[in-house]
Design a protein around this motif. Structure first.
Motif, mmCIF file in Angstrom:
data_model
loop_
_atom_site.group_PDB
_atom_site.id
_atom_site.type_symbol
_atom_site.label_atom_id
_atom_site.label_comp_id
_atom_site.label_asym_id
_atom_site.label_seq_id
_atom_site.Cartn_x
_atom_site.Cartn_y
_atom_site.Cartn_z
ATOM 1 N N PRO A 27 -2.637 14.237 -13.203
ATOM 2 C CA PRO A 27 -3.960 14.039 -12.085
ATOM 3 C C PRO A 27 -4.654 12.842 -12.457
ATOM 4 O O PRO A 27 -4.799 12.104 -11.286
ATOM 5 N N THR A 28 -4.806 12.175 -13.521
ATOM 6 C CA THR A 28 -5.362 11.081 -13.802
ATOM 7 C C THR A 28 -4.542 9.818 -13.212
ATOM 8 O O THR A 28 -5.181 8.927 -12.770
ATOM 9 N N VAL A 29 -3.151 9.754 -13.384
ATOM 10 C CA VAL A 29 -2.401 8.778 -12.887
ATOM 11 C C VAL A 29 -2.426 8.749 -11.524
ATOM 12 O O VAL A 29 -2.422 7.795 -10.996
ATOM 13 N N ILE A 30 -2.531 9.917 -10.920
ATOM 14 C CA ILE A 30 -2.347 9.984 -9.407
ATOM 15 C C ILE A 30 -3.536 9.384 -8.779
ATOM 16 O O ILE A 30 -3.588 8.948 -7.754
ATOM 17 N N LEU A 31 -4.722 9.807 -9.511
ATOM 18 C CA LEU A 31 -5.930 9.188 -8.950
ATOM 19 C C LEU A 31 -6.079 7.802 -8.994
ATOM 20 O O LEU A 31 -6.326 7.020 -8.017
ATOM 21 N N ALA A 32 -5.501 7.241 -10.216
ATOM 22 C CA ALA A 32 -5.492 5.740 -10.199
ATOM 23 C C ALA A 32 -4.698 5.228 -9.409
ATOM 24 O O ALA A 32 -4.703 3.955 -8.958
ATOM 25 N N PHE A 33 -3.373 5.749 -9.220
ATOM 26 C CA PHE A 33 -2.548 5.155 -8.249
ATOM 27 C C PHE A 33 -3.082 5.071 -6.808
ATOM 28 O O PHE A 33 -2.857 4.226 -5.962
ATOM 29 N N ALA A 34 -3.865 6.260 -6.415
ATOM 30 C CA ALA A 34 -4.398 6.166 -5.047
ATOM 31 C C ALA A 34 -5.453 5.293 -5.118
ATOM 32 O O ALA A 34 -5.689 4.637 -4.011
ATOM 33 N N GLN A 35 -6.103 4.944 -6.105
ATOM 34 C CA GLN A 35 -7.313 3.962 -5.987
ATOM 35 C C GLN A 35 -6.651 2.529 -5.614
ATOM 36 O O GLN A 35 -7.327 1.957 -4.981
ATOM 37 N N GLY A 36 -5.825 2.222 -6.307
ATOM 38 C CA GLY A 36 -4.906 1.172 -6.195
ATOM 39 C C GLY A 36 -4.223 0.881 -4.745
ATOM 40 O O GLY A 36 -4.266 -0.142 -4.112
ATOM 41 N N MET A 37 -3.884 2.073 -4.567
ATOM 42 C CA MET A 37 -3.096 2.099 -3.127
ATOM 43 C C MET A 37 -4.048 1.657 -1.935
ATOM 44 O O MET A 37 -3.613 0.990 -1.158
ATOM 45 N N VAL A 38 -5.112 2.397 -1.989
ATOM 46 C CA VAL A 38 -5.847 2.351 -0.871
ATOM 47 C C VAL A 38 -6.609 1.023 -0.682
ATOM 48 O O VAL A 38 -7.455 0.634 0.447
ATOM 49 N N SER A 39 -6.481 0.074 -1.673
ATOM 50 C CA SER A 39 -7.082 -1.158 -1.658
ATOM 51 C C SER A 39 -6.472 -1.984 -0.494
ATOM 52 O O SER A 39 -7.074 -2.928 0.027
ATOM 53 N N THR A 40 -5.171 -1.589 -0.009
ATOM 54 C CA THR A 40 -4.648 -2.281 1.040
ATOM 55 C C THR A 40 -4.399 -1.207 1.930
ATOM 56 O O THR A 40 -3.612 -0.300 2.010
ATOM 57 N N ARG A 41 -5.330 -1.243 3.012
ATOM 58 C CA ARG A 41 -5.423 -0.155 4.144
ATOM 59 C C ARG A 41 -4.097 0.121 4.928
ATOM 60 O O ARG A 41 -3.821 1.079 5.283
ATOM 61 N N SER A 42 -3.353 -0.998 5.010
ATOM 62 C CA SER A 42 -2.251 -0.854 5.881
ATOM 63 C C SER A 42 -0.946 -0.011 5.238
ATOM 64 O O SER A 42 -0.400 0.745 5.973
ATOM 65 N N ILE A 43 -1.167 0.092 3.948
ATOM 66 C CA ILE A 43 -0.512 1.038 3.252
ATOM 67 C C ILE A 43 -0.309 2.535 3.520
ATOM 68 O O ILE A 43 0.472 3.287 3.843
ATOM 69 N N VAL A 44 -1.859 2.569 3.879
ATOM 70 C CA VAL A 44 -2.191 4.105 3.985
ATOM 71 C C VAL A 44 -1.676 4.563 5.428
ATOM 72 O O VAL A 44 -1.331 5.647 5.656
ATOM 73 N N GLU A 45 -1.963 3.548 6.500
ATOM 74 C CA GLU A 45 -1.319 3.875 7.761
ATOM 75 C C GLU A 45 0.227 3.973 8.015
ATOM 76 O O GLU A 45 0.529 4.497 8.966
ATOM 77 N N LEU A 46 0.662 3.439 6.802
ATOM 78 C CA LEU A 46 2.293 3.585 7.128
ATOM 79 C C LEU A 46 2.718 4.624 6.241
ATOM 80 O O LEU A 46 4.098 4.912 6.078
ATOM 81 N N LEU A 47 2.157 5.335 5.625
ATOM 82 C CA LEU A 47 2.356 6.564 4.768
ATOM 83 C C LEU A 47 3.257 7.412 5.663
ATOM 84 O O LEU A 47 2.378 8.149 6.597
ATOM 85 N N PRO A 48 4.363 8.025 5.073
ATOM 86 C CA PRO A 48 5.074 9.377 6.024
ATOM 87 C C PRO A 48 4.087 10.377 5.720
ATOM 88 O O PRO A 48 3.289 10.597 4.722
ATOM 89 N N ARG A 49 4.152 11.369 6.811
ATOM 90 C CA ARG A 49 3.518 12.508 6.636
ATOM 91 C C ARG A 49 3.728 13.334 5.221
ATOM 92 O O ARG A 49 2.613 13.912 4.893
ATOM 93 N N ALA A 50 4.664 13.447 4.731
ATOM 94 C CA ALA A 50 4.911 14.160 3.553
ATOM 95 C C ALA A 50 4.349 13.536 2.453
ATOM 96 O O ALA A 50 3.922 14.051 1.662
ATOM 97 N N GLU A 51 4.333 12.167 2.278
ATOM 98 C CA GLU A 51 3.673 11.521 1.258
ATOM 99 C C GLU A 51 2.083 11.682 1.237
ATOM 100 O O GLU A 51 1.417 11.868 0.418
#
Length: 268
Positions: A27-51
């Motif tokens: 859970p901690t690794v997933i949280l840290a990964f999410a925090q880094g990922m959302v710093s680039t909002r375009s990545i979130v917009e391109l996430l497939p539904r499953a992810e």
């Protein structure tokens, strides 16, 4: 071609990284990964539904972090009758009012504004629903407001998203973004409920008219009585067909979220 190959390669690397993170199930690794990922909002917009659903079903604050990145604060400005309109507030019914509406992407509205092109009536209607600029009653308060857009299309109609937020370890429903999604879904449910009420009302009226026509057919001309009876029977049959389609649609919706047994129990 080179840009497309590079884009595909980066997308594949991102999907592999997400898969590896969730395979690790920390859970901690997933949280840290999410925090880094959302710093680039375009990545979130391109996430497939499953992810996206993986992150929304993750523990800790991961769902709210990713959901927050799905919303972008955007200025609302447009051209109307040759005038530049920049919205900074709206009339409200009560303090802390939250309005949700479907409409065009804010980038599209911004492009029209910069190109000095008047927006279409459909976009103007959605803006008026979101931020009315005319008072609905005397002394209605007007307050400054911020405007946000969800970059994930049709997120309010995705039952899996709602269930993921419902199953969260935190009180997700205290967040205004979750409230906005649920409110829009609830507004649509109320419209469907009103349609059902109208359907029942018409059904009662047509059945009543059919009974009266059968009881009083001796007082009517035979040809008129036959035509009236056929019309009423056709209307009743059409209403029955609409009710049947509605029941099938409800069952399909419950079956999609694996809750069809609950639907069958609700039918008595």
């Amino acid at each position: 071609v080179l840009e497309k190959n590079t884009s595909d390669m980066l997308h594949a690397q991102l999907m592999n990284a997400i898969g590896a993170v969730f395979d690790h199930a920390n859970p901690t690794v997933i949280l840290a990964f999410a925090q880094g990922m959302v710093s680039t909002r375009s990545i979130v917009e391109l996430l497939p539904r499953a992810e996206l659903l993986k992150f929304l079903n993750a523990p800790l604050k991961t769902p709210l972090i990713v959901l927050t990145a799905c919303f972008t604060c955007c200025p609302l400005a447009y051209i109307f009758h040759g005038k530049r309109i920049i919205l900074s507030g709206t009339y409200i019914t009560r303090y802390g009012d939250l309005r949700v509406a479907l409409g065009a992407h804010h980038q599209r509205i911004t492009e029209l504004y910069h190109d000095k092109v008047q927006i279409s009536p459909e976009i103007l209607k959605s803006i008026a629903e979101l931020a009315p600029q005319r008072a609905a009653f005397p002394l209605q308060p007007y307050m400054t407001a911020s405007f946000w857009m969800c970059s994930i299309p049709h997120i309010d109609t995705d039952t899996d998203v709602l269930q993921a937020l419902l199953k969260g370890e935190l009180d997700n429903f205290g967040d205004w973004r979750v409230i906005a999604i649920v409110q829009l879904r609830w507004d649509q449910a109320k419209v469907a409920h009103r349609n059902t009420q109208v359907l029942h009302f018409l059904n009662i009226n047509f059945w009543t008219a059919l009974n009266f026509s059968l009881w009083g057919k001796d007082k009517l001309v035979e040809e008129t009585s036959v035509i009236l009876t056929k019309c009423l029977l056709s209307a009743v049959a059409l209403l029955w067909l609409m009710q049947l389609m509605q029941m099938v649609a409800y069952f399909a919706g419950h079956a999609r979220i694996a809750k069809y047994s609950r639907y069958l129990r609700s039918m008595g």
